[in-house]
Motif scaffolding. Structure first.
Motif, PDB file in Angstrom:
ATOM      1  N   GLU A 170       0.812  -1.224   0.000  1.00  0.00           N
ATOM      2  CA  GLU A 170       0.000   0.000   0.000  1.00  0.00           C
ATOM      3  C   GLU A 170       0.839   1.264   0.000  1.00  0.00           C
ATOM      4  OE1 GLU A 170      -0.413  -2.482   2.193  1.00  0.00           O
ATOM      5  OE2 GLU A 170      -2.187  -3.430   1.278  1.00  0.00           O
ATOM      6  N   GLN A 171       2.150   1.114   0.097  1.00  0.00           N
ATOM      7  CA  GLN A 171       3.028   2.271   0.191  1.00  0.00           C
ATOM      8  C   GLN A 171       2.975   3.087  -1.098  1.00  0.00           C
ATOM      9  OE1 GLN A 171       4.252   2.810   3.024  1.00  0.00           O
ATOM     10  NE2 GLN A 171       6.275   3.743   3.024  1.00  0.00           N
ATOM     11  N   ILE A 172       2.664   4.369  -0.974  1.00  0.00           N
ATOM     12  CA  ILE A 172       2.610   5.245  -2.146  1.00  0.00           C
ATOM     13  C   ILE A 172       3.999   5.748  -2.501  1.00  0.00           C
ATOM     14  CG2 ILE A 172       1.663   7.395  -3.066  1.00  0.00           C
ATOM     15  CD1 ILE A 172      -0.764   6.985  -1.287  1.00  0.00           C
ATOM     16  N   ASP A 173       4.725   6.232  -1.503  1.00  0.00           N
ATOM     17  CA  ASP A 173       6.095   6.692  -1.710  1.00  0.00           C
ATOM     18  C   ASP A 173       7.047   5.523  -1.442  1.00  0.00           C
ATOM     19  OD1 ASP A 173       8.441   8.024  -1.984  1.00  0.00           O
ATOM     20  OD2 ASP A 173       8.193   9.335  -0.235  1.00  0.00           O
ATOM     21  N   LEU A 174       7.778   5.121  -2.466  1.00  0.00           N
ATOM     22  CA  LEU A 174       8.637   3.945  -2.348  1.00  0.00           C
ATOM     23  C   LEU A 174      10.032   4.288  -1.832  1.00  0.00           C
ATOM     24  CD1 LEU A 174       7.723   2.072  -5.661  1.00  0.00           C
ATOM     25  CD2 LEU A 174       6.649   1.926  -3.410  1.00  0.00           C
ATOM     26  N   SER A 175      10.288   5.525  -1.511  1.00  0.00           N
ATOM     27  CA  SER A 175      11.635   5.923  -1.095  1.00  0.00           C
ATOM     28  C   SER A 175      12.042   5.241   0.208  1.00  0.00           C
ATOM     29  CB  SER A 175      11.711   7.453  -0.936  1.00  0.00           C
ATOM     30  OG  SER A 175      10.752   7.909   0.003  1.00  0.00           O
ATOM     31  N   GLU A 176      11.092   5.088   1.144  1.00  0.00           N
ATOM     32  CA  GLU A 176      11.430   4.431   2.404  1.00  0.00           C
ATOM     33  C   GLU A 176      11.732   2.956   2.180  1.00  0.00           C
ATOM     34  OE1 GLU A 176       9.717   3.800   6.951  1.00  0.00           O
ATOM     35  OE2 GLU A 176       8.493   4.797   5.431  1.00  0.00           O
ATOM     36  N   LEU A 177      10.973   2.299   1.293  1.00  0.00           N
ATOM     37  CA  LEU A 177      11.257   0.913   0.967  1.00  0.00           C
ATOM     38  C   LEU A 177      12.644   0.771   0.361  1.00  0.00           C
ATOM     39  CD1 LEU A 177       7.898  -0.318  -0.631  1.00  0.00           C
ATOM     40  CD2 LEU A 177       8.767  -0.792   1.650  1.00  0.00           C
ATOM     41  N   ALA A 178      12.959   1.675  -0.565  1.00  0.00           N
ATOM     42  CA  ALA A 178      14.269   1.621  -1.212  1.00  0.00           C
ATOM     43  C   ALA A 178      15.389   1.871  -0.216  1.00  0.00           C
ATOM     44  CB  ALA A 178      14.327   2.650  -2.343  1.00  0.00           C
ATOM     45  N   GLN A 179      15.156   2.758   0.750  1.00  0.00           N
ATOM     46  CA  GLN A 179      16.170   3.046   1.761  1.00  0.00           C
ATOM     47  C   GLN A 179      16.431   1.833   2.641  1.00  0.00           C
ATOM     48  OE1 GLN A 179      15.153   6.345   4.281  1.00  0.00           O
ATOM     49  NE2 GLN A 179      17.055   6.268   5.452  1.00  0.00           N
TER      50      GLN A 179
END
Length: 308
Positions: free
Chosen positions: A9-18
């Motif tokens: 459900e994550q809209i911004d994937l930057s945290e996942l990538a981090q």
């Protein structure tokens, strides 16, 4: 783990990538001597090789748990999304490639106790291998949706990956063959094999929904047939297996006998004309069979069902 639970459900994937980049750094920091590709490890100590493989698989596991929901979901417009898919694909393929180190059908036959290492690998990594194969299927599906024009034009590249669609399918097929060959072993699950076979055909198939459905059905049928073929030798060697002649004879002795009121009944177990060696191999089983009460051909309360 909180990030993993909301990855889809994550809209911004930057945290996942981090979070993923931190795990990738750990993978890169593994000393060379502890990596499965080390030549001395592969040639001299299969036990050490297994440890190195498990280290790699276990380190990649959180990375794949983090990225897999995206690969198995719908395409994203986020510019980070293709890189996430590529990293997930590479880690999945790395885990799948480790099978070749222990699979007796392709591995070095001079390795001592190869079958034991193969069993250990399957015991520790069964779920990883299944999900990695499904992740590769998910990548194929996404690549077909996002890059169908480029794929048809080049005939090789799928997105930013250097792997062709054919090579990815071959990797999944090889995994499916390995799971099928071990269908008779402890821990194997026919449902997993059917799932992977159907998913693989779904990403391979093109055309109408009807055509895709037919190919998926054919894939499931083929997988069932392959499992049956792998199980037949074990059944044939079983001392309790009946020959066709014996089986026909037994059927004749268990034909329903109809009474005057039209009700049918079967010959009791004591009247069955079984081969002399049918129960010779197991006295415990013979005693259990002799003491059996009731009709073995009646299945009440839906006891004879198989939920696939």
């Amino acid at each position: 783990m909180s990030v993993v639970r909301i990855a889809r459900e994550q809209i911004d994937l930057s945290e996942l990538a981090q979070q993923g980049s931190r795990i990738v750094e750990h993978l890169q920091q593994i000393p060379r001597v502890l990596k499965p590709g080390n030549a001395s490890t592969n040639n001299n100590d299969p036990a050490m090789l297994l440890n190195c493989v498990l280290l790699s698989v276990y380190t990649r596991r959180p990375l794949l748990c983090l990225y897999r929901p995206l690969v198995l979901g719908d395409p994203r417009d986020d510019p980070i999304f293709p890189e996430i898919c590529r990293i997930c694909l590479e880690s999945s393929l790395a885990n799948l490639s480790y099978q070749d180190n222990f699979n007796p059908s392709v591995a070095d036959l001079e390795v001592c106790n190869l079958g034991a290492y193969w069993d250990l690998f399957q015991t520790f990594c069964y779920n990883d291998i299944l999900w990695d194969a499904l992740s590769v299927c998910g990548y194929i599906r996404l690549s077909s949706q996002r890059n169908s024009f480029e794929s048809q034009k080049s005939g090789r590249a799928l997105g930013s990956s250097m792997h062709s669609k054919a090579s990815l399918i071959r990797s999944v097929e090889s995994t499916l063959d390995s799971l099928t060959a071990r269908i008779g072993e402890a821990g194997s699950n026919l449902k997993d094999i059917l799932l992977l076979a159907v998913v693989l055909q779904s990403v391979r198939a093109r055309g109408s929904t009807q055509v895709q459905g037919e190919r998926m059905s054919q894939g499931a049928t083929k997988a069932l047939s392959a499992c049956r073929q792998h199980l037949l030798p074990a059944v044939a060697e079983d001392s309790l297996a009946l020959s066709l002649t014996d089986f026909a004879q037994m059927l004749q002795t268990t034909q329903p006998m109809f009474t005057s009121d039209g009700q049918g009944s079967f010959t009791s177990s004591a009247q069955l004309n079984l081969p002399e060696d049918f129960l010779a191999q197991s006295s415990a089983l013979a005693m259990e069979f002799s003491n059996f009460q009731g009709d073995p051909f009646i299945f009440e309360n839906n006891s004879f069902t198989w939920d696939v």
